[in-house]
Scaffold this active site. Structure first.
Site, short mmCIF file in Angstrom:
data_model
loop_
_atom_site.label_atom_id
_atom_site.label_comp_id
_atom_site.label_asym_id
_atom_site.label_seq_id
_atom_site.Cartn_x
_atom_site.Cartn_y
_atom_site.Cartn_z
N THR A 188 0.86 -1.19 0.00
CA THR A 188 0.00 0.00 0.00
C THR A 188 0.88 1.23 0.00
OG1 THR A 188 -1.73 1.21 1.19
CG2 THR A 188 -0.15 0.03 2.54
N ASN B 89 -0.43 3.93 1.43
CA ASN B 89 -1.11 4.71 2.47
C ASN B 89 -0.37 4.55 3.81
OD1 ASN B 89 -2.87 5.40 4.59
ND2 ASN B 89 -4.66 5.08 3.26
N ASP C 183 -8.06 -4.65 0.19
CA ASP C 183 -8.98 -3.83 -0.58
C ASP C 183 -10.27 -3.74 0.21
OD1 ASP C 183 -9.52 -2.21 -2.79
OD2 ASP C 183 -10.60 -3.79 -3.82
N THR C 184 -10.88 -2.56 0.16
CA THR C 184 -12.07 -2.31 0.98
C THR C 184 -13.19 -1.75 0.12
OG1 THR C 184 -10.78 -1.84 2.96
CG2 THR C 184 -12.98 -0.89 2.89
N PHE D 148 -11.47 9.30 6.80
CA PHE D 148 -11.38 9.57 5.36
C PHE D 148 -12.51 8.83 4.66
CE2 PHE D 148 -9.81 5.51 3.60
CZ PHE D 148 -9.53 4.84 4.77
N ASP E 119 -16.31 7.93 5.90
CA ASP E 119 -16.42 7.93 7.36
C ASP E 119 -17.49 8.88 7.90
OD1 ASP E 119 -14.62 5.96 7.87
OD2 ASP E 119 -12.97 7.30 8.42
N HIS F 93 -13.51 -2.60 10.04
CA HIS F 93 -13.40 -3.68 9.06
C HIS F 93 -11.93 -4.08 8.82
CE1 HIS F 93 -13.59 0.42 7.72
NE2 HIS F 93 -12.87 0.14 6.65
N ARG F 94 -11.08 -3.06 8.60
CA ARG F 94 -9.67 -3.35 8.31
C ARG F 94 -8.98 -3.95 9.53
NH1 ARG F 94 -9.17 0.51 5.26
NH2 ARG F 94 -9.17 1.99 6.96
P1 IMP Z 1 -8.96 0.94 -0.04
O1 IMP Z 1 -9.09 -0.37 -0.66
O2 IMP Z 1 -8.66 0.85 1.42
O3 IMP Z 1 -8.09 1.87 -0.77
O4 IMP Z 1 -10.41 1.57 -0.06
C1 IMP Z 1 -11.14 1.86 -1.25
C2 IMP Z 1 -12.12 2.98 -0.95
O5 IMP Z 1 -13.03 2.57 0.08
C3 IMP Z 1 -11.45 4.24 -0.39
O6 IMP Z 1 -11.05 5.10 -1.41
C4 IMP Z 1 -12.56 4.85 0.44
O7 IMP Z 1 -13.44 5.58 -0.37
C5 IMP Z 1 -13.29 3.63 0.98
N1 IMP Z 1 -12.79 3.25 2.32
C6 IMP Z 1 -11.88 2.30 2.61
N2 IMP Z 1 -11.65 2.22 3.94
C7 IMP Z 1 -12.44 3.16 4.49
C8 IMP Z 1 -12.65 3.57 5.83
O8 IMP Z 1 -12.06 3.07 6.80
N3 IMP Z 1 -13.54 4.56 6.00
C9 IMP Z 1 -14.21 5.15 4.97
N4 IMP Z 1 -14.05 4.82 3.72
C10 IMP Z 1 -13.17 3.82 3.46
#
Ligand code: IMP
Length: 195
Positions: free
Chosen positions: A9, A11, A70-71, A150, A153, A178-179
């Protein structure tokens, strides 16, 4: 097992979050630490597919044990959207606010506001693939509240609470998210892994 893992990542917040969960037992390396400045592709249409695609990229190029996540935000009223497209819901070059505005517009004033964040982590350990997931249920409110966090949220209230993820202290969000759930499963597995 080597205790070094790359977290694929860019991030830094995620890296810090995960280092806390991993404690001192594992050495979590960022992409920068292995001199990887590539645009890692992420163009699959499932969370599992994207997480695996990122982890595989690192494994194939560097042969270092690694994991990626991935989320997606899954909204029941929208049949699971934005889901895997959460980051680019309002278009390729959009920002968090544009995504939220689109979400609130699509939901209108429906009373059916249940949603969940779901994270999938793909691990490649000695060439074998493993998956871990984490989800948190909640609901989407119809206006933004709070300045923390972010993504989505500021419109997501976790089940059993009255504050949005953006209103909760970061420490609280990061311990129930979740993460965090998916990453705790990953490190539980790694602590008990024997070969
Ligand atoms: P990523 O896979 O973690 O990059 O998440 C993909 C997208 O899901 C991000 O660009 C956010 O829009 C949303 N997202 C992921 N994690 C969160 C969180 O903890 N809070 C709010 N939005 C999230």
């Amino acid at each position: 097992m080597d205790n070094k893992f790359v977290f694929a990542t860019n991030n830094n917040h995620k890296i810090e979050e995960v280092r806390e969960i991993a404690e001192d037992k594992f050495d979590i390396l960022s992409l920068k630490q292995i001199d990887c400045f590539d645009e890692i592709p992420e163009d699959q249409n499932t969370l599992e597919g994207n997480a695996l695609q990122k982890a595989k990229y690192i494994w194939e190029k560097y042969q270092i044990n690694c994991f990626a996540d991935d989320t997606g935000l899954e909204v029941d009223f929208l049949n699971g959207a934005p889901g895997v497209f959460s980051a680019r819901y309002a278009g390729e070059a959009c920002n968090f606010n544009a995504n939220i505005d689109k979400l609130l517009c699509e939901m209108g004033d429906t009373p059916y506001r249940n949603a969940r964040f779901r994270t999938v982590v793909a691990l490649i350990l000695d060439g074998t693939e493993y998956f871990f997931d984490g989800a948190i249920e909640g609901r989407i409110i119809n206006e933004k509240r709070g300045l923390g966090g972010f993504g989505y949220d500021s419109v997501f209230i976790p089940e059993g609470l009255n504050e949005t993820f953006a209103e909760l202290p970061a420490m609280v969000k990061n311990s129930i998210s979740h993460r965090a759930i998916a990453m705790q499963k990953l490190f539980y597995f790694l602590r008990h892994y024997q070969r």
